[in-house]
Scaffold this active site. Sequence first.
Site, PDB file in Angstrom:
ATOM      1  N   GLN A 162       0.840  -1.190   0.000  1.00  0.00           N
ATOM      2  CA  GLN A 162       0.000   0.000   0.000  1.00  0.00           C
ATOM      3  C   GLN A 162       0.884   1.253   0.000  1.00  0.00           C
ATOM      4  O   GLN A 162       1.890   1.292   0.725  1.00  0.00           O
ATOM      5  CB  GLN A 162      -0.906   0.007   1.235  1.00  0.00           C
ATOM      6  CG  GLN A 162      -2.022   1.032   1.170  1.00  0.00           C
ATOM      7  CD  GLN A 162      -2.879   1.028   2.432  1.00  0.00           C
ATOM      8  OE1 GLN A 162      -2.371   0.975   3.547  1.00  0.00           O
ATOM      9  NE2 GLN A 162      -4.186   1.087   2.257  1.00  0.00           N
ATOM     10  N   GLY A 295      -0.055  -1.119  11.812  1.00  0.00           N
ATOM     11  CA  GLY A 295      -0.546  -2.390  11.292  1.00  0.00           C
ATOM     12  C   GLY A 295      -0.882  -2.232   9.828  1.00  0.00           C
ATOM     13  O   GLY A 295      -1.065  -1.118   9.340  1.00  0.00           O
ATOM     14  N   MET A 296      -0.938  -3.345   9.130  1.00  0.00           N
ATOM     15  CA  MET A 296      -1.375  -3.357   7.743  1.00  0.00           C
ATOM     16  C   MET A 296      -2.352  -4.493   7.577  1.00  0.00           C
ATOM     17  O   MET A 296      -2.055  -5.642   7.900  1.00  0.00           O
ATOM     18  CB  MET A 296      -0.178  -3.522   6.793  1.00  0.00           C
ATOM     19  CG  MET A 296      -0.576  -3.584   5.322  1.00  0.00           C
ATOM     20  SD  MET A 296      -1.388  -2.054   4.767  1.00  0.00           S
ATOM     21  CE  MET A 296      -2.420  -2.694   3.438  1.00  0.00           C
ATOM     22  N   GLU A 297      -3.505  -4.172   7.044  1.00  0.00           N
ATOM     23  CA  GLU A 297      -4.662  -5.061   7.024  1.00  0.00           C
ATOM     24  C   GLU A 297      -4.601  -6.137   5.960  1.00  0.00           C
ATOM     25  O   GLU A 297      -5.628  -6.474   5.340  1.00  0.00           O
ATOM     26  CB  GLU A 297      -5.939  -4.238   6.840  1.00  0.00           C
ATOM     27  CG  GLU A 297      -6.056  -3.450   5.540  1.00  0.00           C
ATOM     28  CD  GLU A 297      -5.466  -2.068   5.545  1.00  0.00           C
ATOM     29  OE1 GLU A 297      -5.825  -1.265   4.674  1.00  0.00           O
ATOM     30  OE2 GLU A 297      -4.651  -1.768   6.442  1.00  0.00           O
ATOM     31  N   HIS A 321      -8.418  -2.279  14.930  1.00  0.00           N
ATOM     32  CA  HIS A 321      -8.500  -1.477  13.702  1.00  0.00           C
ATOM     33  C   HIS A 321      -8.277  -2.351  12.475  1.00  0.00           C
ATOM     34  O   HIS A 321      -9.040  -2.283  11.495  1.00  0.00           O
ATOM     35  CB  HIS A 321      -7.455  -0.354  13.754  1.00  0.00           C
ATOM     36  CG  HIS A 321      -7.505   0.582  12.592  1.00  0.00           C
ATOM     37  ND1 HIS A 321      -8.252   1.735  12.588  1.00  0.00           N
ATOM     38  CD2 HIS A 321      -6.904   0.534  11.373  1.00  0.00           C
ATOM     39  CE1 HIS A 321      -8.111   2.359  11.437  1.00  0.00           C
ATOM     40  NE2 HIS A 321      -7.289   1.644  10.669  1.00  0.00           N
ATOM     41  N   GLU A 322      -7.232  -3.187  12.511  1.00  0.00           N
ATOM     42  CA  GLU A 322      -6.939  -4.029  11.352  1.00  0.00           C
ATOM     43  C   GLU A 322      -8.003  -5.094  11.144  1.00  0.00           C
ATOM     44  O   GLU A 322      -8.318  -5.455  10.001  1.00  0.00           O
ATOM     45  CB  GLU A 322      -5.547  -4.654  11.495  1.00  0.00           C
ATOM     46  CG  GLU A 322      -4.415  -3.674  11.752  1.00  0.00           C
ATOM     47  CD  GLU A 322      -4.390  -2.493  10.793  1.00  0.00           C
ATOM     48  OE1 GLU A 322      -4.832  -2.640   9.637  1.00  0.00           O
ATOM     49  OE2 GLU A 322      -3.926  -1.409  11.207  1.00  0.00           O
ATOM     50  N   HIS A 325     -10.826  -3.603   9.267  1.00  0.00           N
ATOM     51  CA  HIS A 325     -10.562  -3.498   7.832  1.00  0.00           C
ATOM     52  C   HIS A 325     -11.033  -4.734   7.066  1.00  0.00           C
ATOM     53  O   HIS A 325     -11.228  -4.657   5.844  1.00  0.00           O
ATOM     54  CB  HIS A 325      -9.063  -3.310   7.582  1.00  0.00           C
ATOM     55  CG  HIS A 325      -8.634  -1.884   7.472  1.00  0.00           C
ATOM     56  ND1 HIS A 325      -9.216  -0.998   6.584  1.00  0.00           N
ATOM     57  CD2 HIS A 325      -7.670  -1.182   8.130  1.00  0.00           C
ATOM     58  CE1 HIS A 325      -8.628   0.185   6.698  1.00  0.00           C
ATOM     59  NE2 HIS A 325      -7.683   0.101   7.629  1.00  0.00           N
ATOM     60  N   GLU A 344     -10.602   4.268   5.689  1.00  0.00           N
ATOM     61  CA  GLU A 344     -10.081   4.535   7.024  1.00  0.00           C
ATOM     62  C   GLU A 344     -11.077   5.183   7.975  1.00  0.00           C
ATOM     63  O   GLU A 344     -11.034   4.930   9.182  1.00  0.00           O
ATOM     64  CB  GLU A 344      -8.816   5.395   6.918  1.00  0.00           C
ATOM     65  CG  GLU A 344      -7.664   4.694   6.210  1.00  0.00           C
ATOM     66  CD  GLU A 344      -7.208   3.411   6.913  1.00  0.00           C
ATOM     67  OE1 GLU A 344      -7.615   3.174   8.066  1.00  0.00           O
ATOM     68  OE2 GLU A 344      -6.434   2.653   6.307  1.00  0.00           O
ATOM     69  N   ASP A 400       1.366   8.313  -1.166  1.00  0.00           N
ATOM     70  CA  ASP A 400       2.031   8.295   0.139  1.00  0.00           C
ATOM     71  C   ASP A 400       2.135   9.691   0.731  1.00  0.00           C
ATOM     72  O   ASP A 400       2.086   9.868   1.954  1.00  0.00           O
ATOM     73  CB  ASP A 400       3.444   7.715   0.021  1.00  0.00           C
ATOM     74  CG  ASP A 400       3.456   6.214  -0.199  1.00  0.00           C
ATOM     75  OD1 ASP A 400       2.415   5.568   0.029  1.00  0.00           O
ATOM     76  OD2 ASP A 400       4.503   5.682  -0.618  1.00  0.00           O
ATOM     77  N   TYR A 408      -8.645   9.245   8.461  1.00  0.00           N
ATOM     78  CA  TYR A 408      -8.995   8.473   9.648  1.00  0.00           C
ATOM     79  C   TYR A 408      -9.969   9.234  10.542  1.00  0.00           C
ATOM     80  O   TYR A 408     -11.077   8.768  10.823  1.00  0.00           O
ATOM     81  CB  TYR A 408      -7.737   8.143  10.451  1.00  0.00           C
ATOM     82  CG  TYR A 408      -6.750   7.242   9.768  1.00  0.00           C
ATOM     83  CD1 TYR A 408      -6.650   5.898  10.097  1.00  0.00           C
ATOM     84  CD2 TYR A 408      -5.886   7.734   8.790  1.00  0.00           C
ATOM     85  CE1 TYR A 408      -5.728   5.066   9.480  1.00  0.00           C
ATOM     86  CE2 TYR A 408      -4.962   6.917   8.163  1.00  0.00           C
ATOM     87  CZ  TYR A 408      -4.883   5.587   8.503  1.00  0.00           C
ATOM     88  OH  TYR A 408      -3.977   4.766   7.885  1.00  0.00           O
TER      89      TYR A 408
END
Length: 688
Positions: A162, A295-297, A321-322, A325, A344, A400, A408
């Site tokens: 991502q 974190g990355m979902e 949170h993840e 997602h 988000e 990015d 968020y």
Amino acid sequence: MTKENTNISTGKIQPKVEEDKSTLSNPLFTRAKHVDWNVVVNFKEHILNATATYQIEILPSSNNDDDDGQGKSIELDTRGLNISSITLDGNTTDFKLDDAIEGKLHLGQRLTIPLPKSATELVTLVIQYTTSPDADKCSAAQWLTPAQTSGKNYPYLFTQCQAIHARSILPCYDCPRVKMTYNASITVPSWSTAVMSALPVQSKSRPSDGMHTFTFEQPVPIPAYLLALAVGELASRDLSPRCRVWCEPSILDAAADEFHQTETFLTTAEDITSMPYAWQRYDLLLLPGSFPYGGMENPCLTFVTPTLLAGDGSLVCVVAHEIAHSWTGNLVTNLTWGHFWLNEGWTTWLQRRIMNKVEGVSHDMDLDTIGGALALEKDIALIDEKMTSLVLTLGDGDPDESYSRVPYEKGFHLIYSLERLVGQETFLELVAAYLKKFAYTTVTSEEFRQFCISFWKDTNPVAYTKVKEFPWDAWLYDYGMPPLPKFNKELAEAAELLAAAWVDYDAKLLHAPTTDIGQWTSAQRVCFLDAMLNMLQGGENCSLKKFEISTLKLMQEMYGFHLSKNSEILFRYCMLAVQSEDKDIYPTVVRFITSQGRMKYIRPLYRAMFASAAARSIAIDTFMRSKDFYHPIATKMIAYDMTRDQKRTFLSRLKMKVVGSKVGMASGGLGLIALAAITSVAMRRSKK
């Protein structure tokens, strides 16, 4: 605007038409249905030797007579890939790999494969290639040395795709609108284990060459940014029949203890959404410290940072949170990165609902929301005004660089405002229907608006009228802070009063506060530190800009924030001390920003140190020493942060140093010149 087009001659639904300039592919004319990814991981050369076998659907053009040739070829995103051969339906075919676009290196290179007139609606495309060993080109992969791991015995690889980095490890449609299933075969050294954003199928050793092959399948269609791979010396432990934690063996006990509530979060999310979890397994991979996010979902396997290991479970809201997602982002996905808030904002709302239900707090979600609003206000003051609306016009810029708390927290407040408008019980009806309607597909802000407006039209006239009259345009398109509700400050009030007492003490040096915070939760302590930071940065009509060093020393004696194992607390105290130019905190700050690479912490601390005359040279020297430790995305963004607000000064100092001017020797001058070597991309990107 977006819409679905129906081809009259075929009756087939056409893809949503909204230009996405972050991709060089042609997803309106062709798109991937499935890919088989065969990879050999080469730790010695830092490359992936790979074959991607695609099933590509050829879409009927919305206007067959005017498609600029895009419907006559397959066009894919790549970045730094060395393409060795391509076949189409079993026949070797020509291809064209464009040069990178000057000033737009993040876009990579377009790969064009011409389609023969005989091509059917579904073609098989096989691409053999290797990735680049250059981290600037293979921006998705980070190759760690043994010294950068906990075990210190073996190297480690992980990917972060991502937003648009998948193209650096795989020729693909690197845009959210294209979702595909995938199978993978990953061959690695026998000492290592491979894990992916997919379901594990089997593993098979190859004694003849000391290698091991792991196979995976992902039956749920995903966009390319959710492709994820990690390889290292890994161990695992089951947390429940469908949840497992993976990490290096030396930290397995700590990880299993910290994340023991994972199954509870998952079942709570199912209850709130009225929708079963769609991905079969929910595993966690605790990565080495250089991972740039909390974190990355990644589906089936969330990547998380070791900064969550507080020892008391106080930071596991990131896991919530993840998990959220899995519904909002992975199952229902923003069509383009200009609608990122739909991923988000929804997820932040669901995360807070999960934590609220699990913790059973009486004050609703407001303590966490207060902190989020403060973070949002700080980001809005820092970033370009055009990046403060929910719907963004990114063009062909780097997504990015638009990253902030806006999608968020401002996104959360739009969702939260709707919930408060119609009531929680009524709003949950919409949540379930929204997820059901858009599951496995993509959504835009306009589609979300129209769905909300029409949802209660025939069933609830009161809710229908309220939502129809909701100020949608202002929420979606206006810049700056959104209107905030009146928060429940039941728990925040004591923290804010204590913060005010410390500010008052510092100004008058009369009687130091004596409030005992030993029984406060971590969230209350964070609220206390946030309130002090906010006051010192001009909030609450406070003229004080920094604390006296003696005040900080007393605070350290009373609270020990500088020794905290909770990263949220340590980060905020470091920010407070750096702003106050407490030189004794610099070693602690340097240890913190060089032992982990989470951008939430390191970017603000580098910015704060770089802005301080006392700490600027330390920031530059630390960055120069640690740049190879950080993930390429983090390195790029730190460099961008430290140059974007003083480009002319930077360039003039660099130029004057080259001709021998004494000005170039000013504080930080030599460091700035060294920094130029690794910030050239950011500098070129900023030129107008």
